[in-house]
Motif scaffolding. Structure first.
Motif, PDB file in Angstrom:
ATOM      1  N   PHE A 163      51.289  47.667  82.177  1.00  0.00           N
ATOM      2  CA  PHE A 163      49.971  47.367  82.764  1.00  0.00           C
ATOM      3  C   PHE A 163      49.233  46.304  81.944  1.00  0.00           C
ATOM      4  N   ILE A 164      49.620  46.142  80.683  1.00  0.00           N
ATOM      5  CA  ILE A 164      49.023  45.066  79.877  1.00  0.00           C
ATOM      6  C   ILE A 164      49.803  43.768  80.109  1.00  0.00           C
ATOM      7  N   VAL A 165      51.114  43.868  80.048  1.00  0.00           N
ATOM      8  CA  VAL A 165      51.952  42.667  80.234  1.00  0.00           C
ATOM      9  C   VAL A 165      51.647  42.035  81.601  1.00  0.00           C
ATOM     10  N   ASP A 166      51.512  42.851  82.629  1.00  0.00           N
ATOM     11  CA  ASP A 166      51.246  42.313  83.979  1.00  0.00           C
ATOM     12  C   ASP A 166      49.902  41.589  84.025  1.00  0.00           C
ATOM     13  N   ALA A 167      48.894  42.166  83.371  1.00  0.00           N
ATOM     14  CA  ALA A 167      47.563  41.534  83.385  1.00  0.00           C
ATOM     15  C   ALA A 167      47.611  40.187  82.659  1.00  0.00           C
ATOM     16  N   VAL A 168      48.319  40.142  81.536  1.00  0.00           N
ATOM     17  CA  VAL A 168      48.428  38.884  80.778  1.00  0.00           C
ATOM     18  C   VAL A 168      49.217  37.861  81.602  1.00  0.00           C
ATOM     19  N   ARG A 169      50.300  38.329  82.214  1.00  0.00           N
ATOM     20  CA  ARG A 169      51.143  37.419  83.010  1.00  0.00           C
ATOM     21  C   ARG A 169      50.342  36.825  84.171  1.00  0.00           C
ATOM     22  N   GLN A 170      49.563  37.683  84.813  1.00  0.00           N
ATOM     23  CA  GLN A 170      48.774  37.216  85.954  1.00  0.00           C
ATOM     24  C   GLN A 170      47.797  36.121  85.516  1.00  0.00           C
ATOM     25  N   ARG A 171      47.148  36.330  84.384  1.00  0.00           N
ATOM     26  CA  ARG A 171      46.211  35.307  83.902  1.00  0.00           C
ATOM     27  C   ARG A 171      46.952  34.059  83.464  1.00  0.00           C
ATOM     28  N   GLU A 226      49.411  32.754  84.714  1.00  0.00           N
ATOM     29  CA  GLU A 226      49.835  31.940  85.845  1.00  0.00           C
ATOM     30  C   GLU A 226      48.796  30.914  86.262  1.00  0.00           C
ATOM     31  N   HIS A 227      47.530  31.167  85.931  1.00  0.00           N
ATOM     32  CA  HIS A 227      46.549  30.097  86.150  1.00  0.00           C
ATOM     33  C   HIS A 227      46.728  29.085  85.018  1.00  0.00           C
ATOM     34  N   PRO A 228      47.044  27.836  85.351  1.00  0.00           N
ATOM     35  CA  PRO A 228      47.550  26.939  84.303  1.00  0.00           C
ATOM     36  C   PRO A 228      46.497  26.245  83.446  1.00  0.00           C
ATOM     37  N   VAL A 229      45.280  26.734  83.430  1.00  0.00           N
ATOM     38  CA  VAL A 229      44.303  26.152  82.504  1.00  0.00           C
ATOM     39  C   VAL A 229      43.851  27.241  81.538  1.00  0.00           C
ATOM     40  N   TYR A 230      44.110  27.009  80.265  1.00  0.00           N
ATOM     41  CA  TYR A 230      43.794  28.014  79.243  1.00  0.00           C
ATOM     42  C   TYR A 230      42.611  27.538  78.389  1.00  0.00           C
ATOM     43  N   GLY A 231      41.556  27.139  79.049  1.00  0.00           N
ATOM     44  CA  GLY A 231      40.401  26.589  78.328  1.00  0.00           C
ATOM     45  C   GLY A 231      39.502  27.672  77.740  1.00  0.00           C
ATOM     46  N   TYR A 232      38.332  27.257  77.257  1.00  0.00           N
ATOM     47  CA  TYR A 232      37.370  28.207  76.674  1.00  0.00           C
ATOM     48  C   TYR A 232      36.957  29.246  77.706  1.00  0.00           C
ATOM     49  N   THR A 233      36.832  30.476  77.248  1.00  0.00           N
ATOM     50  CA  THR A 233      36.400  31.529  78.168  1.00  0.00           C
ATOM     51  C   THR A 233      35.392  32.434  77.448  1.00  0.00           C
ATOM     52  N   HIS A 283      33.606  33.832  67.342  1.00  0.00           N
ATOM     53  CA  HIS A 283      33.263  34.700  68.474  1.00  0.00           C
ATOM     54  C   HIS A 283      33.990  34.313  69.753  1.00  0.00           C
ATOM     55  N   MET A 284      34.608  33.145  69.765  1.00  0.00           N
ATOM     56  CA  MET A 284      35.215  32.672  71.013  1.00  0.00           C
ATOM     57  C   MET A 284      36.342  33.588  71.476  1.00  0.00           C
ATOM     58  N   GLY A 285      37.130  34.067  70.528  1.00  0.00           N
ATOM     59  CA  GLY A 285      38.168  35.025  70.876  1.00  0.00           C
ATOM     60  C   GLY A 285      39.368  34.396  71.556  1.00  0.00           C
ATOM     61  N   ASN A 286      40.206  35.275  72.060  1.00  0.00           N
ATOM     62  CA  ASN A 286      41.479  34.860  72.619  1.00  0.00           C
ATOM     63  C   ASN A 286      41.527  35.290  74.081  1.00  0.00           C
ATOM     64  N   LEU A 287      41.712  34.325  74.928  1.00  0.00           N
ATOM     65  CA  LEU A 287      41.719  34.542  76.372  1.00  0.00           C
ATOM     66  C   LEU A 287      42.634  35.704  76.778  1.00  0.00           C
ATOM     67  N   VAL A 337      41.854  39.817  78.282  1.00  0.00           N
ATOM     68  CA  VAL A 337      42.480  40.395  79.477  1.00  0.00           C
ATOM     69  C   VAL A 337      43.265  41.654  79.111  1.00  0.00           C
ATOM     70  N   ALA A 338      43.965  41.586  77.973  1.00  0.00           N
ATOM     71  CA  ALA A 338      44.823  42.698  77.558  1.00  0.00           C
ATOM     72  C   ALA A 338      43.996  43.918  77.174  1.00  0.00           C
ATOM     73  N   LEU A 339      42.889  43.697  76.453  1.00  0.00           N
ATOM     74  CA  LEU A 339      42.042  44.836  76.063  1.00  0.00           C
ATOM     75  C   LEU A 339      41.537  45.577  77.302  1.00  0.00           C
ATOM     76  N   GLU A 340      41.071  44.805  78.269  1.00  0.00           N
ATOM     77  CA  GLU A 340      40.514  45.424  79.468  1.00  0.00           C
ATOM     78  C   GLU A 340      41.584  46.235  80.207  1.00  0.00           C
ATOM     79  N   ALA A 341      42.761  45.652  80.333  1.00  0.00           N
ATOM     80  CA  ALA A 341      43.858  46.359  81.023  1.00  0.00           C
ATOM     81  C   ALA A 341      44.250  47.610  80.244  1.00  0.00           C
ATOM     82  N   ALA A 342      44.262  47.501  78.934  1.00  0.00           N
ATOM     83  CA  ALA A 342      44.669  48.630  78.095  1.00  0.00           C
ATOM     84  C   ALA A 342      43.706  49.801  78.278  1.00  0.00           C
TER      85      ALA A 342
END
Ligand SMILES: Cc1ncc(COP(=O)(O)O)c(C=O)c1O
Length: 391
Positions: free
Chosen positions: A48-56, A58-65, A270-274, A278-283
């Motif tokens: 359930f974590i791997v799937d959430a990370v994989r889904q994100r 797939e969107h090919p822009v990994y900019g600031y979030t 504070h910027m953190g890791n995209l 996603v993984a924390l929320e899924a976890a």
């Protein structure tokens, strides 16, 4: 409980640049030891974590979030459900790792030369966090009572002076695996309140609790204690995702929160890791059953370990963990010094953490990480038995 997850599966982690396997040559001088050392697990990060990370991904822009409201809500809900702790979203701050969080907190809440209490033996980056920020380490060793560590409050009272500002608490405790009781925590908190010592509570292992024990967040004990405590937590140990460097702090005292965030924001930490977000929320939204099953698997592994030690190497003393997958083993009856013990285990193909790294009280001990399939654990134990044979 039905077990839906397969913790027996052996996953080849080599050639992933993981410290535990690919760092063996560097750490042990031997690339072939069975690595039961650095504190991550050999189990799969759950789907359930791997799937959430994989889904994100797939969107090919990994900019600031930024971290959305749903992220804080996932933390609030997890802490309520798992620890019966009511936390407000506005108390939550960020750190890119728990050690980063507690180091920033030391800088935010004390000055160079101030005393920071550390209760040894303990996770050794605590020492670096104190010394590396030019604070003074006030060592308050834990007391061994009936094979379990507890706080030595009398020793602590005698060591506090006007410049003692902080206490670094490890709850649950690494390496001993104690889950401190409310009474133990209250005794410690009272002394801190009386002496205006702020508590920085590292609760990274708080989800890894064996059936029959209960984690008590220090800050859940009273409003006064909450206002005097900065709690550092993360899903990283629980769900085996330390590489995503995503942790959080709970700081109910507004004044403290503002000071902490000043330290955090200047270097833009504070910027953190995209993907960590996603993984924390899924976890936290999906992980309760997985953790419950993990702890049953680890409890059964511990029971096997305990049986093996009792039958095959009864001179080893095993500290019974109340939480964590870390096992604190006392080899002192064999009469080897710390180097000899370590080298002998390496020679027989097992890489553990030397007890001495956690403080001088750890001399004669080794820390074993049993976060691995049981077949791996049992083979490592057989190697340890061979290493000690004839001694
Ligand atoms: C008590 C404790 N705190 C912190 C950490 C590391 O946390 P992080 O990797 O998030 O800095 C560990 C890892 O073993 C630990 O045992």
């Amino acid at each position: 409980m039905t077990m839906d997850y397969n913790f027996d599966e052996i996953i080849d982690r080599t050639h992933t640049n993981c410290i535990k396997y690919d760092g063996r040559q560097k750490f042990f001088g031997n690339a072939n030891v069975m690595p039961l050392w650095v504190a991550d697990m050999d189990f799969k990060t759950p789907d359930f974590i791997v799937d959430a990370v994989r889904q994100r991904a797939e969107h090919p822009v990994y900019g600031y979030t930024f971290r959305p409201e749903s992220y804080s809500n996932a933390i609030v809900s997890w802490l309520k459900r798992r620890h019966d702790w009511s936390v407000k979203p506005e108390w939550i701050s960020f750190s890119p790792g728990v050690v980063a969080g507690l180091t920033l907190a030391i800088k935010a809440f004390s000055d160079e030369g101030d005393g920071v209490i550390v209760q040894t033996p303990v996770y050794n980056p605590f020492f670096d966090a104190v010394k590396g920020t030019n604070r003074r380490m006030v060592e308050n060793p834990l007391k061994l009572v009936d094979g379990r560590y507890t706080f030595d409050l009398e020793d602590l009272r005698g060591k506090i002076d006007a410049r003692t500002r902080l206490l670094l608490l490890c709850n649950p405790q690494n390496p001993g695996g104690m889950v401190w009781t409310p009474d133990e925590l209250l005794g410690l908190a009272d002394i801190c309140l009386q002496n205006k010592i702020l508590i920085i509570s590292d609760e990274i292992h708080s989800d890894l609790i064996y059936p029959g024990n209960k984690h008590t967040p220090m800050a859940s004990l009273s409003e006064a204690i909450a206002a005097n405590t900065v709690t550092c937590m993360a899903p990283s140990k629980t769900f085996n995702m330390a590489g995503l460097t995503t942790s959080f702090l709970v700081i109910p005292n507004k004044r403290h929160l503002v000071r902490y965030e000043r330290e955090l924001h200047v270097p833009h930490l504070h910027m953190g890791n995209l993907f960590g977000t996603v993984a924390l929320e899924a976890a936290y939204n999906n992980g309760a059953d997985w953790v419950d099953q993990l702890m049953i698997y680890l409890r059964d592994s511990f029971n096997e370990l305990q049986k093996f030690v009792a039958q095959k190497m009864p001179k080893v003393k095993v500290m019974k963990p109340e939480g964590t997958y870390l096992i604190w083993l006392d080899f002192s009856a064999y009469g080897l010094n710390d180097d000899e013990l370590n080298q002998r285990l390496i020679e027989y193909g097992v890489g553990l953490n030397r007890g001495i790294q956690f403080g001088k009280q750890g001399s004669g001990y080794m820390r074993l990480n049993m976060g691995c399939p049981r077949s791996v654990l049992m083979e490592a134990l057989e190697r340890i038995e061979k290493a000690l044979g004839g001694l």
